[in-house]
Write an enzyme that holds these catalytic residues in place. Structure first.
Site, PDB file in Angstrom:
ATOM      1  N   ASN A  20      45.645  31.388   1.251  1.00 47.57           N
ATOM      2  CA  ASN A  20      46.947  31.826   1.757  1.00 47.57           C
ATOM      3  C   ASN A  20      47.776  30.621   2.186  1.00 47.57           C
ATOM      4  O   ASN A  20      47.368  29.466   2.006  1.00 47.57           O
ATOM      5  CB  ASN A  20      46.776  32.827   2.909  1.00 47.57           C
ATOM      6  CG  ASN A  20      46.068  32.220   4.118  1.00 47.57           C
ATOM      7  OD1 ASN A  20      45.961  31.007   4.268  1.00 47.57           O
ATOM      8  ND2 ASN A  20      45.574  33.075   4.996  1.00 47.57           N
ATOM      9  N   ASP A  50      41.737  43.559  -2.023  1.00 45.69           N
ATOM     10  CA  ASP A  50      41.850  42.712  -0.839  1.00 45.69           C
ATOM     11  C   ASP A  50      43.299  42.309  -0.583  1.00 45.69           C
ATOM     12  O   ASP A  50      43.748  42.237   0.571  1.00 45.69           O
ATOM     13  CB  ASP A  50      40.979  41.465  -1.004  1.00 45.69           C
ATOM     14  CG  ASP A  50      41.054  40.530   0.185  1.00 45.69           C
ATOM     15  OD1 ASP A  50      40.492  40.866   1.244  1.00 45.69           O
ATOM     16  OD2 ASP A  50      41.710  39.470   0.071  1.00 45.69           O
TER      17      ASP A  50
END
EC number: 3.1.2.2
Length: 351
Positions: A37, A226
């Site tokens: 991320n 996810d």
């Protein structure tokens, strides 16, 4: 001839190393920016995909050690997966998979993930998972091939594996009763409600998503699940979030190349510092439209909210609307308390 530093790094990024013995396999890969991320935490879906790839190697290899139909092992179920420690860009993920039980038509594979900081040499266990596979013939995708047996170190080990097999088989049957549920979108929802954070993602299954059979890789599906669960969690708490655990992922039906899949997630439970998100995967065949849309995969993901220092941060309470949401919340709370008790019991045994 030695590689220059920048070329060496590029070489490492592209390389996946595989070691193997009769009943186990280890794969290694360095984590890249597109695996993580915006703050550098590796996506839980990336790790789940690597776990599934390692099992695919060992499961398919084992099932082809006998004569007869060549086959490929298809993912049927993933047991609860705990994310023990975060992994970061630049670390090397070592994924080791071992076959621990075989029934007549299924294989149990246990996987451990170890992260390595190649600068300091520090290593830590980040994930443990158990996966179940069913081998399908390459000649006839509807035919399930018999699994070659493995040798057990003791009768007790075989008996323990048989109990795990029976338990997961029973739970898979029970989860099919939930397959009729549909997540409906609501306009202009109130903040911190289920409707406010629920999210969906639509994806066309292409050739690169699929196995030799033309069915989607389990790891591809889990990564998308996810991502959706992460969106739900981030919408609810408006902070950085990380995957904490994944309860059993049940693969009810195969998804074929050319299907449009809709991955939907909704908040079911919040504790002080964690969120449980229920995720569904629905498949819609474009070519064989007459077969209709069907529920293919279901799972529960748990996320943790983090502050700017990557410390656990309080989660806003979930605002419940209606009896169904209250019922799902109570079921989620029961799972939360059960898992918490199990973690405490495991911790006491280790001391």
């Amino acid at each position: 001839m030695a590689l220059r530093p920048n070329k060496l790094l590029h070489h490492l990024w592209k390389q996946t190393w595989v070691a193997r013995t009769r009943n186990n396999v280890t794969t290694s890969r360095i984590m890249r920016p597109d695996d993580a991320n915006i703050v550098g935490n590796v996506h839980g879906g990336t790790i789940l995909k690597m776990i599934e790839e390692a099992r695919c190697i060992i499961g398919t290899r084992h099932c082809n050690t006998q004569t007869g139909d060549r086959c490929v092992a298809a993912l049927a179920r993933v047991e609860r997966t705990d994310f023990l420690h975060p992994m970061f860009i630049g670390e090397v993920a070592h994924v080791s998979a071992e076959i621990t039980y075989t029934s007549k038509h299924s294989v149990e594979v246990q996987v451990n993930v170890l992260s390595e900081n190649i600068v300091t040499g520090a290593k830590k266990l980040t994930n443990k998972a158990t996966l179940w596979y069913v081998p399908f013939s390459l000649q006839n995708v509807a035919k399930i091939v018999e699994v070659p047996p493995i040798e057990y170190s003791s009768p007790e080990q075989e008996e323990a594996g048989k109990k795990r097999y029976e338990a997961q088989k029973l739970e898979r049957l029970e989860t099919k009763e939930r397959n009729g549920e549909i997540i409906m979108s609501v306009s202009l929802p109130e903040p911190y409600t289920v409707a406010f954070s629920q999210s969906s993602l639509i994806h066309l299954i292409g050739p690169s998503d699929c196995t030799l059979h033309g069915f989607v890789h389990g790891g591809v599906t889990m990564k998308l699940m996810d991502e959706v669960a992460g969106i739900v969690a981030a919408r609810h708490c408006k902070t950085n979030i990380v995957t904490a655990s994944v309860d059993a992922i049940n693969f009810h039906r195969k998804i074929k190349k050319g299907c449009v899949i809709t991955i939907s997630g909704r908040m079911t439970f919040t504790s002080n510092k964690s969120m449980e998100i229920e995720v569904f995967v629905d498949a819609d065949p474009l070519v064989e439209a007459e077969k209709g849309k069907y529920r293919a995969v279901t799972a529960f993901f748990t996320y943790i909210s983090l502050d700017k220092d990557n410390k656990p941060h309080p989660v806003p309470p979930l605002k419940l609307e209606g009896e169904e949401e209250q019922k799902r919340f109570e079921e989620g709370k029961a799972r939360y308390l059960q898992n918490k008790a199990k973690r405490l019991a495991d911790k006491e045994r280790q001391q």
